[in-house]
Scaffold this active site. Structure first.
Site, PDB file in Angstrom:
ATOM      1  N   SER A  98       0.806  -1.288   0.057  1.00  0.00           N
ATOM      2  CA  SER A  98      -0.089  -0.075  -0.046  1.00  0.00           C
ATOM      3  C   SER A  98       0.749   1.373  -0.086  1.00  0.00           C
ATOM      4  O   SER A  98       1.728   1.574  -1.012  1.00  0.00           O
ATOM      5  CB  SER A  98      -0.776  -0.067   1.278  1.00  0.00           C
ATOM      6  OG  SER A  98      -2.026   0.995   1.029  1.00  0.00           O
TER       7      SER A  98
ATOM      8  N   ASP B  45      -9.849  -5.485  -3.591  1.00  0.00           N
ATOM      9  CA  ASP B  45      -9.394  -4.669  -2.474  1.00  0.00           C
ATOM     10  C   ASP B  45     -10.330  -3.281  -2.580  1.00  0.00           C
ATOM     11  O   ASP B  45     -10.655  -2.681  -3.365  1.00  0.00           O
ATOM     12  CB  ASP B  45      -8.131  -4.079  -3.349  1.00  0.00           C
ATOM     13  CG  ASP B  45      -7.134  -3.211  -2.134  1.00  0.00           C
ATOM     14  OD1 ASP B  45      -7.746  -2.505  -1.695  1.00  0.00           O
ATOM     15  OD2 ASP B  45      -5.830  -3.267  -2.318  1.00  0.00           O
TER      16      ASP B  45
ATOM     17  N   HIS C  68      -7.469  -6.045   0.852  1.00  0.00           N
ATOM     18  CA  HIS C  68      -6.310  -5.219   0.958  1.00  0.00           C
ATOM     19  C   HIS C  68      -5.415  -5.639   2.310  1.00  0.00           C
ATOM     20  O   HIS C  68      -4.586  -4.946   2.621  1.00  0.00           O
ATOM     21  CB  HIS C  68      -6.717  -3.675   1.131  1.00  0.00           C
ATOM     22  CG  HIS C  68      -5.410  -2.753   1.001  1.00  0.00           C
ATOM     23  ND1 HIS C  68      -4.891  -2.338  -0.113  1.00  0.00           N
ATOM     24  CD2 HIS C  68      -4.866  -1.858   1.874  1.00  0.00           C
ATOM     25  CE1 HIS C  68      -4.008  -1.660   0.044  1.00  0.00           C
ATOM     26  NE2 HIS C  68      -4.003  -1.031   1.121  1.00  0.00           N
TER      27      HIS C  68
END
Lengths: 277, 277
Positions: free
Chosen positions: A146, A222, A254
């Site tokens: 991320s 996600d 995610h």
């Protein structure tokens, strides 16, 4: 440098350490996993940069990287995601301030005093690691999740020759064009959009690319994918004819369950590059 | 149907056959590889669509697919790339007419009489294969190279439920936007750009996607890459959150040396889908 803890893990050692960071002007905590091979000589190193809200600890306990790093004889480094401490500025939002350093050197008040995470990861921490641990700094690779995937990609492309390979799990791919990015770049760097562009991996991919292999995994389910904009990086990498693999993984979200599901592939990918000669 | 040749290969049989195609109104030649398992029952089938200038033969002798198809117990089908024969229209250019059917049903003179390659691959040949060979038509997958990659992707997305998986080697990804495409679509379909769009995998990817996994390999040193436009399909697939893997393979060009280098991965990829249940 002080030892916070050291635990035997996968035949090697998972340590947590603190040191005074010159870049961030505060005490910083980080994790290092050393495989058993480090007892006998220096070993290659894979950096793992974490995402929003994380400390050095999340990936260390949830990403499942040590098993594969041990198999390949590779060290892991887990930096924190921001400066810490009472003197360090913060924000009520989860995505600004502590836990959200975004791997930039802040130029704006109140962030500039401590939020120098680019220099911390690019200069400060590597110098100390080289001094204190049996690491072969000529064999480095980098990954992240991320915001940390964003950090891994931007560092790798901006420091040619430093890393042999780069990978990312669900990276923030185009922060100058999404709400995960515009808010933080604006706060830390002001309205200088030229400065923003230096921290956008889609822009860097078109302009510079990376002299080595790139692997990106993204969960198709996600919940934050619209903020990550993988399509922008995909187009840029394909347009540049960059050596890369992009995988859109059906059903994954995610979380660290996604990260840990594909960690074996990422460590093996980096091992190929780290042991190539 | 007539047998042109049958050779024992990898424990099974590589055959070449001719038949009268109703779609193309001419005699067509195709190859079928049957693995040893086909002696005892019906087997899954992987279609391989070839590129410009190819006949049924090129991939059959150069793509190296039989070894891996035999390992997985999968049949291979190698259709020709256009109608053939003295009565069939042609063009002096290598990329129009014979060897360049583009997997469309031509509507324009002089092509419409025979150039019905979409129907040939989608309807005519499958009916005959089902009748004559021990194939499990409920387990089909499709791949192809260059113009054949374009054919594989457009057929797979336009015939939902037909194929369980689709892959491509250096596919023509965006023919409505490149010289490999505009010329042929214009010649075969006229100026009806809505009809063109139905044969553009980047457009189809954004509009429909594919209900199954997609694998695409592209050589980074492909001499034709600017005509292929992988960046357009990459962006479309990522934007759609399609389950897919795209690999930009450093140093590889457009040849069968590239195709054969990654054939093992493609056959294994399709085997996963063909045997899932």
């Amino acid at each position: 440098m002080e030892i916070v803890s050291e635990n035997k893990a996968f035949g090697g050692t998972q340590g947590v350490y603190t040191h005074l960071s010159h870049s961030c002007s505060c005490e910083m905590t980080f994790g290092v996993f050393l495989p058993e091979e480090a007892k006998y000589g220096s070993v290659p190193v894979l950096w793992y940069l974490s995402g929003l809200t994380c400390t050095h600890e999340n990936a260390m306990v949830k990403a499942g990287a040590q098993a594969w790093a041990a198999e390949h004889g590779i060290a892991l480094v887990f930096p924190d995601t921001s400066p810490r401490g009472e003197k360090v500025a913060d924000d009520d939002a989860y995505d600004l301030g502590k836990g959200a350093g975004f791997y930039v050197n802040a130029t704006q008040t109140p962030w500039a005093d401590h939020f120098q995470m680019w220099d911390y990861v690019a200069e400060d921490l590597p110098s100390m690691l080289q001094e204190k641990f049996p690491l072969d700094m000529s064999r480095q690779a980098i990954t992240g999740h991320s915001m940390g995937g964003h950090g891994a990609l931007t560092l790798a492309m901006s420091l040619p020759g430093r890393f042999r390979s780069v990978s990312a799990f669900a990276p923030i791919c185009n922060p100058t064009g999404a709400d995960w990015g515009k808010k933080q770049l604006s706060a830390y760097l002001g309205d200088d959009t030229d400065a923003w562009a230096k921290h956008d991996s889609s822009v860097l991919m078109l302009e510079k690319g990376f002299d080595g292999p790139v692997l990106i995994d993204q969960g198709a389910d996600d919940q934050f994918i619209d903020l990550l904009r993988p399509e922008t990086l995909a187009a840029a990498a394909a347009k540049r004819r960059q050596e890369f693999t992009l995988r859109m993984q059906k059903g994954y979200d995610h979380s660290y369950f996604f990260v840990s599901s594909f960690m074996e592939d990422h460590v093996a990918f980096h091992a190929d590059a780290l042991y190539a000669d």
